[in-house]
Design an enzyme around this catalytic site. Structure first.
Site, mmCIF file in Angstrom:
data_model
loop_
_atom_site.group_PDB
_atom_site.id
_atom_site.type_symbol
_atom_site.label_atom_id
_atom_site.label_comp_id
_atom_site.label_asym_id
_atom_site.label_seq_id
_atom_site.Cartn_x
_atom_site.Cartn_y
_atom_site.Cartn_z
ATOM 1 N N HIS A 198 0.820 -1.215 0.000
ATOM 2 C CA HIS A 198 0.000 0.000 0.000
ATOM 3 C C HIS A 198 0.847 1.255 0.000
ATOM 4 O O HIS A 198 0.428 2.298 -0.489
ATOM 5 C CB HIS A 198 -1.014 -0.039 1.136
ATOM 6 C CG HIS A 198 -2.149 -0.956 0.807
ATOM 7 N ND1 HIS A 198 -2.153 -2.281 1.171
ATOM 8 C CD2 HIS A 198 -3.260 -0.754 0.065
ATOM 9 C CE1 HIS A 198 -3.249 -2.848 0.697
ATOM 10 N NE2 HIS A 198 -3.934 -1.948 0.017
ATOM 11 N N ARG A 305 -10.725 3.752 -1.385
ATOM 12 C CA ARG A 305 -10.171 2.955 -0.277
ATOM 13 C C ARG A 305 -10.474 3.670 1.042
ATOM 14 O O ARG A 305 -9.639 4.412 1.567
ATOM 15 C CB ARG A 305 -8.660 2.783 -0.449
ATOM 16 C CG ARG A 305 -8.245 1.852 -1.572
ATOM 17 C CD ARG A 305 -6.727 1.664 -1.584
ATOM 18 N NE ARG A 305 -6.318 0.496 -2.339
ATOM 19 C CZ ARG A 305 -5.875 0.532 -3.600
ATOM 20 N NH1 ARG A 305 -5.800 1.668 -4.242
ATOM 21 N NH2 ARG A 305 -5.509 -0.584 -4.216
ATOM 22 N N ARG A 345 -15.502 1.455 -1.113
ATOM 23 C CA ARG A 345 -15.203 0.156 -0.532
ATOM 24 C C ARG A 345 -15.254 0.270 0.986
ATOM 25 O O ARG A 345 -14.683 1.198 1.563
ATOM 26 C CB ARG A 345 -13.817 -0.321 -0.957
ATOM 27 C CG ARG A 345 -13.482 -1.671 -0.328
ATOM 28 C CD ARG A 345 -12.197 -2.225 -0.839
ATOM 29 N NE ARG A 345 -11.048 -1.492 -0.339
ATOM 30 C CZ ARG A 345 -9.800 -1.775 -0.678
ATOM 31 N NH1 ARG A 345 -9.566 -2.749 -1.532
ATOM 32 N NH2 ARG A 345 -8.795 -1.092 -0.188
ATOM 33 N N GLU A 443 -10.862 -11.252 -4.592
ATOM 34 C CA GLU A 443 -9.421 -11.082 -4.343
ATOM 35 C C GLU A 443 -8.835 -12.236 -3.529
ATOM 36 O O GLU A 443 -7.679 -12.200 -3.134
ATOM 37 C CB GLU A 443 -9.130 -9.730 -3.689
ATOM 38 C CG GLU A 443 -9.931 -9.413 -2.453
ATOM 39 C CD GLU A 443 -9.636 -8.008 -1.912
ATOM 40 O OE1 GLU A 443 -8.663 -7.377 -2.328
ATOM 41 O OE2 GLU A 443 -10.408 -7.566 -1.040
ATOM 42 N N ASN A 466 -4.268 -7.247 -6.746
ATOM 43 C CA ASN A 466 -3.111 -7.169 -5.826
ATOM 44 C C ASN A 466 -3.169 -8.305 -4.808
ATOM 45 O O ASN A 466 -2.187 -8.997 -4.566
ATOM 46 C CB ASN A 466 -3.103 -5.835 -5.070
ATOM 47 C CG ASN A 466 -3.179 -4.655 -6.011
ATOM 48 O OD1 ASN A 466 -2.810 -4.776 -7.171
ATOM 49 N ND2 ASN A 466 -3.678 -3.535 -5.534
ATOM 50 N N ASP A 467 -4.331 -8.471 -4.211
ATOM 51 C CA ASP A 467 -4.468 -9.552 -3.237
ATOM 52 C C ASP A 467 -4.678 -10.895 -3.909
ATOM 53 O O ASP A 467 -4.217 -11.922 -3.404
ATOM 54 C CB ASP A 467 -5.628 -9.252 -2.271
ATOM 55 C CG ASP A 467 -5.188 -8.285 -1.193
ATOM 56 O OD1 ASP A 467 -4.097 -8.493 -0.631
ATOM 57 O OD2 ASP A 467 -5.906 -7.316 -0.923
ATOM 58 N N ARG A 477 2.719 -9.447 -0.370
ATOM 59 C CA ARG A 477 2.915 -8.358 -1.324
ATOM 60 C C ARG A 477 3.809 -7.243 -0.807
ATOM 61 O O ARG A 477 4.243 -6.386 -1.568
ATOM 62 C CB ARG A 477 1.561 -7.797 -1.800
ATOM 63 C CG ARG A 477 0.725 -7.200 -0.715
ATOM 64 C CD ARG A 477 -0.714 -7.009 -1.158
ATOM 65 N NE ARG A 477 -1.002 -5.646 -1.577
ATOM 66 C CZ ARG A 477 -2.236 -5.143 -1.692
ATOM 67 N NH1 ARG A 477 -3.291 -5.909 -1.437
ATOM 68 N NH2 ARG A 477 -2.414 -3.918 -2.069
ATOM 69 N N CYS A 514 -9.780 -3.617 -10.259
ATOM 70 C CA CYS A 514 -9.369 -2.388 -9.576
ATOM 71 C C CYS A 514 -8.001 -2.542 -8.934
ATOM 72 O O CYS A 514 -7.518 -1.640 -8.255
ATOM 73 C CB CYS A 514 -10.406 -1.948 -8.546
ATOM 74 S SG CYS A 514 -10.625 -3.121 -7.197
HETATM 75 C C1 PEP Z 1 -6.497 -5.371 -4.548
HETATM 76 O O1 PEP Z 1 -6.273 -6.186 -3.661
HETATM 77 O O2 PEP Z 1 -6.182 -5.552 -5.739
HETATM 78 C C2 PEP Z 1 -7.141 -4.078 -4.238
HETATM 79 C C3 PEP Z 1 -7.562 -3.279 -5.181
HETATM 80 O O3 PEP Z 1 -7.267 -3.739 -2.938
HETATM 81 P P1 PEP Z 1 -6.040 -3.288 -2.017
HETATM 82 O O4 PEP Z 1 -4.853 -3.046 -2.917
HETATM 83 O O5 PEP Z 1 -6.447 -2.046 -1.309
HETATM 84 O O6 PEP Z 1 -5.855 -4.457 -1.115
HETATM 85 MG MG MG Z 2 -7.179 -5.978 -1.741
#
Ligand code: PEP
Ligand code: MG
Length: 583
Positions: A198, A305, A345, A443, A466-467, A477, A514
């Site tokens: 993040h 977010r 979200r 995710e 991402n997750d 990550r 996203c």
């Molecule tokens: C993701 O996990 O891809 C996502 C958009 O949420 P975050 O990056 O805030 O976990």
């Molecule tokens: Mg996520």
């Protein structure tokens, strides 16, 4: 000093050139050295000055408190001021400097550690919790002593403003990154971190060049060294020779010219050559980010977010934003987007976004009580957020997006709580959109493999790549040691993505991506070929992705994409991706 080059992980594009501004981590990693006799009183004075500065900071915080802020906030500042005046903090560390000759930071950390361990033995839960307050006060003083984010100079010794400074740190938490939002730095470099941590995501949203995972950059780079960050390649050049500096200045100019060209696309609709309309949404962290979303011509907000409203507050989990405070933030975003949809979200707290780092105790936070799991465990807090989001829906189109769902009972419980929040608002005569669309983030691999559970109950899906990558490939990550394994093109990831997009289309519900994959122009064609029609990314990426879309013909992309999806060989996938770039 001789020039040298460091290699790490690129996280935010562009070239930054400036002088290094080193940030030392406040709590853990303080310098330890013995102060010579003749400097003891000066060291004592240094600590006293830092304590006095924090007293002033707390007074300013007090006087700047908005009139309608909750009483607890003032109480927190009072508690911190009391702790700061207590001889345990205000005097004992001075004695440690005098008796043991420790430097001020070491003396303070020694005393904070001693106090913290005493608190661990206290039976009373309330008193035990005061440990976090003591640590926070200690960190405030340390930040002043070590010159970390809280006390960043406006202009460095060379008269340069923030834009000419490159922040170099061992690590920067997402909460600390928030401090950089209103100070435009040239760029930043950290020893730790992965591409989709993040912290990296916030850097991208600030649109400043950054490189992470540099291993020991903060030890090798010295305060005020000249530094170049090549954010596209994750390369840092320290004390560059003039010819290298000139090359990078030329590249910087070229990038600026390209950006200017791109800005002409702002009003152009994102339509492929064969006439397929694509929606490009913005990812935001704060309502104010809607300005850049509008500036980039976004079709709306695809991911707000909301947890960033909850982070970095004095008092951590004991000081969450109230329903009204949240409502004002959500309403502001809705109004700023002028009729374009805003996807909010619900709180995705935990993992690398703890409410309060001092309270992070989970053995493996990424697999712990995160996101919807946390919200279902704290229904009153969740209901307050749901009411705030629902109330904002009276001011323009709002969608509600729920992170980290994996189980049928989580879906049912969440929908039940949304219904409950609606009833509470009805009872209070508050207006909201009763037909608000509710979506799930896909995710967790378990969710991607059980889509019938989701399409039956949800109005839309949003893939958090991402997750999804983190959990599919079992790599943290934020851990730079395994960052090389973080591969969006791993066949397992591609299968899950394609399956989700196709299943959503068959069920007739919109699917977006996203996660950071949506903003990566190298992947735009692949996602279009898989059937994706909705992308959500940081505003700074929208125009580049749009340019890519304008050059694509989906009919030609589809067969080549199928070839990629049929392949399980990394070499074949790489070749097919190369071919895809040229169809
Ligand atoms: C993701 O996990 O891809 C996502 C958009 O949420 P975050 O990056 O805030 O976990
Ligand atoms: Mg996520």
């Amino acid at each position: 000093m001789a020039s040298f080059t460091l290699h790490g992980i690129p996280v935010s594009r562009g070239i930054a050139i400036g002088r290094a501004h080193l940030l030392t981590p406040a709590a853990l990693d303080v310098k330890h050295y013995l102060v010579p006799d003749e400097s003891i009183e000066a060291e004592v004075q240094r600590l006293q000055n830092a304590i006095a500065t924090v007293h002033k900071e707390l007074q300013t915080l007090w006087s700047d408190l908005p009139k309608d802020s909750p009483a607890e906030l003032g109480a927190f500042i009072d508690v911190h001021a009391l702790i700061l005046s207590d001889p345990m903090i205000a005097e004992v560390p001075l004695d440690i400097i005098r008796a043991r000759h420790y430097n001020a930071e070491w003396a303070l950390v020694t005393q904070i550690d001693e106090l913290s361990s005493q608190f661990d033995d206290i039976g009373d839960a309330y008193l035990r919790e005061r440990k976090a307050d003591i640590q926070q006060v200690g960190e405030r003083v340390l930040k002043v002593l070590t010159g970390t984010a809280g006390s960043l100079p406006k202009v460095n010794e060379h008269g340069e403003t923030h834009a000419g400074m490159i922040v170099v740190a061992h690590d920067i938490s997402p909460a600390d990154m928030l401090q950089f939002r209103d100070r435009s730095f040239g760029g930043f470099i950290t020893d730790l971190g992965g591409q989709n941590s993040h912290t990296a995501i916030v850097a991208r949203s600030l649109d400043i060049p950054a490189a992470v995972g540099m291993t020991n950059a903060s030890a090798l780079i010295q305060q005020d060294d000249w530094v170049i960050i090549d954010g596209d390649n994750g390369v840092v050049v320290v004390d560059p020779p003039p010819e290298v500096l000139n090359q990078y200045r030329d590249r910087q100019l070229r990038i600026q010219r390209e950006r200017k060209k791109l800005s002409k696309l702002k009003k152009t609709p994102a339509v492929t050559r064969d006439g397929v309309k694509i929606n490009l949404y913005a990812n935001i962290e704060f309502p104010e980010d809607c300005a850049s979303a509008m500036e980039a011509g976004a079709n709306g907000v695809g991911l707000f977010r909301s947890e960033f409203l909850f982070m970095g507050r004095i008092g951590g989990s004991a000081n969450l934003p109230t329903e009204d405070e949240q409502f004002e933030s959500y309403r502001k975003a809705v109004e700023m987007m002028k009729g374009r949809p805003v996807t909010i979200r619900t709180l995705d707290i935990g993992a690398d976004k703890p409410l309060d780092a001092a309270e992070q105790t989970a053995p493996n936070p990424a697999l712990g009580l995160r996101a919807i799991r946390y919200c279902l465990a704290e229904p009153q807090m969740f209901l307050a957020q749901l009411r705030a989001i629902l109330r904002a829906s009276a001011y323009g189109p709002v969608k509600l997006l729920v992170p980290m769902l994996a189980h049928a009972f989580e879906i049912e419980k969440t929908l039940g709580l949304i219904e409950h929040a609606m009833n509470q608002l009805r009872a209070a005569n508050k207006v909201f959109d009763p037909l608000i669309q509710v979506g799930a983030m896909i995710e967790i691999p378990a969710a991607a493999l059980t889509l019938p559970m989701f399409v039956k109950r949800m109005d839309f899906l949003s893939i958090g790549t991402n997750d999804l990558i983190q959990y599919t490939l079992a790599i943290d990550r934020v851990d730079h040691e395994v960052a090389h394994l973080y591969n969006p093109l791993h066949p397992a990831v591609l299968q899950l993505l394609s399956h989700t997009i196709t299943t959503g289309a068959k069920a007739g519900i919109p699917v977006s991506v996203c996660g950071e994959m949506a903003g990566d122009t190298k992947l735009t064609r692949l996602l279009l070929g898989m059937g994706l029609r909705e992308f959500s990314m940081h505003p700074s990426q929208i125009l580049s992705v749009k340019q890519e879309i304008l050059n694509c013909d989906i009919e030609l992309l589809a067969p080549q994409t199928k070839k990629i999806l049929r392949s399980f060989d990394p070499g074949d996938i790489a070749d097919a991706m190369e071919a895809l770039a040229h169809v």
